[in-house]
Every structure is written in C-alpha cells, then in structure tokens.
Write a protein that holds these residues in place. Sequence first.
Motif, PDB file in Angstrom:
ATOM      1  N   GLY A   1       0.665  -1.202   0.087  1.00  0.00           N
ATOM      2  CA  GLY A   1      -0.106   0.045   0.034  1.00  0.00           C
ATOM      3  C   GLY A   1       0.760   1.261  -0.013  1.00  0.00           C
ATOM      4  O   GLY A   1       0.379   2.295   0.804  1.00  0.00           O
TER       5      GLY A   1
ATOM      6  N   HIS B   1      -0.847  -4.566  -2.964  1.00  0.00           N
ATOM      7  CA  HIS B   1      -1.820  -3.254  -3.068  1.00  0.00           C
ATOM      8  C   HIS B   1      -3.522  -3.521  -3.204  1.00  0.00           C
ATOM      9  O   HIS B   1      -3.650  -4.342  -3.771  1.00  0.00           O
ATOM     10  CB  HIS B   1      -1.474  -2.243  -4.114  1.00  0.00           C
ATOM     11  CG  HIS B   1      -1.629  -0.789  -3.751  1.00  0.00           C
ATOM     12  ND1 HIS B   1      -0.477  -0.096  -3.634  1.00  0.00           N
ATOM     13  CD2 HIS B   1      -2.697   0.045  -3.734  1.00  0.00           C
ATOM     14  CE1 HIS B   1      -0.740   1.277  -3.392  1.00  0.00           C
ATOM     15  NE2 HIS B   1      -2.136   1.266  -3.605  1.00  0.00           N
TER      16      HIS B   1
ATOM     17  N   ALA C   1       0.204   1.390  -7.590  1.00  0.00           N
ATOM     18  CA  ALA C   1       0.926   0.140  -7.549  1.00  0.00           C
ATOM     19  C   ALA C   1       1.105  -0.039  -9.102  1.00  0.00           C
ATOM     20  O   ALA C   1       2.234  -0.897  -9.486  1.00  0.00           O
ATOM     21  CB  ALA C   1       0.010  -1.157  -7.079  1.00  0.00           C
TER      22      ALA C   1
END
Length: 282
Positions: free
Chosen positions: A123, A223, A235
């Motif tokens: 993330g 992600h 991502a």
Amino acid sequence: MSLVKVNDEVSLYVEDTAKRSGKPVMFIHGWPLSHEMFEYQFMHLHKKGHRCIGVDLRGFGRSDKPWSGYSYETFADDIEDLMTALDLRGVTLVGFSMGGAIAMHYAAKYSSSDRISKVVFMGAAAPCFTKREGFPYGMNKSDCDGLIAQSLDDRAKMVSDFGKIFFRSKDSQSREIMDWLFAINMQASPYATVKCLEELRDADLRDDMRKISERKLPVAIFHGIKDKICPFDFAKMMNKGIEGSRLVKFDNSGHGLNIEEKEKANEELTKFVELEIPEQQT
C-alpha cells in the motif's frame, strides 16, 4: 524490545523476535502509526521461524520525538544506522504506505549495500503521494494542506476521520480494530504528524524507483484495489517502473490490506521472504 540510538542521538524503539533459523524481515510502518500495525504479520512469520524486526520511526510510537528530521532522507539514514547496529544482512524490507516510500528511498540511496535482499511495497505512498506533472494520481497537494490544518486544529478528529477511509468500507472492521488503530495513531508526535504530511505532499521518488529497477532488486508490490488513500494506480506505476517486480492484488482490501486480508497478506509475504534469489540478483 530495545532502544537503538541512530543519527542525532535519537533513540528508536525496536521490537525484535531475536535470532531465528529463518530470514530477517524488517517492517517500516505508515503515517502516523507504529510497528504495532504489523501484529498479525509478526505472529505468522515468527511461527514460520523468521526473525521479525519492527521499528517505530522517530516521532512515532515509543521512539524519541525530536523537533527535527522528518524527511525520507533522514528516515532512510535512521534505517541504515539501525541495520548497522543490529548487524543485519539479507533483510526483506517491508514498507507500508509512508513506510513504503521510506523503503524506496532507502533501497535507492543505499543501493550498493547487501543489507537488504528484497523489498515489499505494501500500500505504498510511492513514487509520489500527490498529483504533479507526469503523475496524475493520488491526492491534490491542497488535500494534504487540509489535513495539516485539521491536525493543528483538532488532531484527534483528523485521525478519526482519516481512519474512516483506511479500509474498503467504514464497516469492514470491528469497532475495536478501529479504536486500536486510533490509539496507535495518537501516540505520534503532533509535530511529526504535520511534518510527515508535508513530506508526503512534496516528495517525488520517481528517480529512486528507477534506481531500484536498475539494481534489479527483487520487489513485490502488495496493494488493495479499493485503496482510497494510495490509489491502485500507484501500484501499477511501480509495477511498470520497476523491472521484474511482482504485483499482488488484494481484491477485497482498501489501504489496510495487512488487516483486511491478513491471511493472504501473510501467505504472500511468507512466500516472498522464503523465495530463493539467484546469486546474481543479490
């Protein structure tokens, strides 16, 4: 646990499961969290026999909270000092959100080091957190300015409101999980909270991303496709910009994928940590 002094004589709080037969994994938390956010990953990897090292960045958790040093540059130097103090080699570096940006800068700045063998961007707020020329993704810089203003006016409410977009929906986690994360966030220095928002707003790590690609460092990108804080476009940009990187989609997660889909996160992380890397890539 231990306290490790890094540059500027700042003491960092380190949670270390100590030497194990497996591989070392270092976790870098996001804003404005602490190493405690990786509770489920520690439990899983420790059971698998790996050494887990969690650090509270300066200004966060139980580390010192100085009135300086809240740039990716200083955070990367802190990580290097910590790696040196613990005499670590062949680490899988796991960076979440802002910690992903710090991991990216560390891997680029210390590209000749053998201290890390792999990187996981989880993330990640990288290569940029806000929109700019050539990067039309993420928040507007004015959105960060708004968070800064809210923090200076009512930090507790800002943290609470931010928590409502941390997962795929505001009801996807228990009230207790939300309270737990809120308590971790409120441990952060108010000053660090603001200064890191400024760094998130302004930093551009696209050159760092290219350096990592040139190094051919093994990279996994975890992600959530429903991420409202660091959009999935981040991502895709990293996957395109880092040659050979592996993108792992979390279809049922927002930003907090390591909690929302912790079983998948743990399994994928374990596979990547245990992946044998050809000698020429290390």
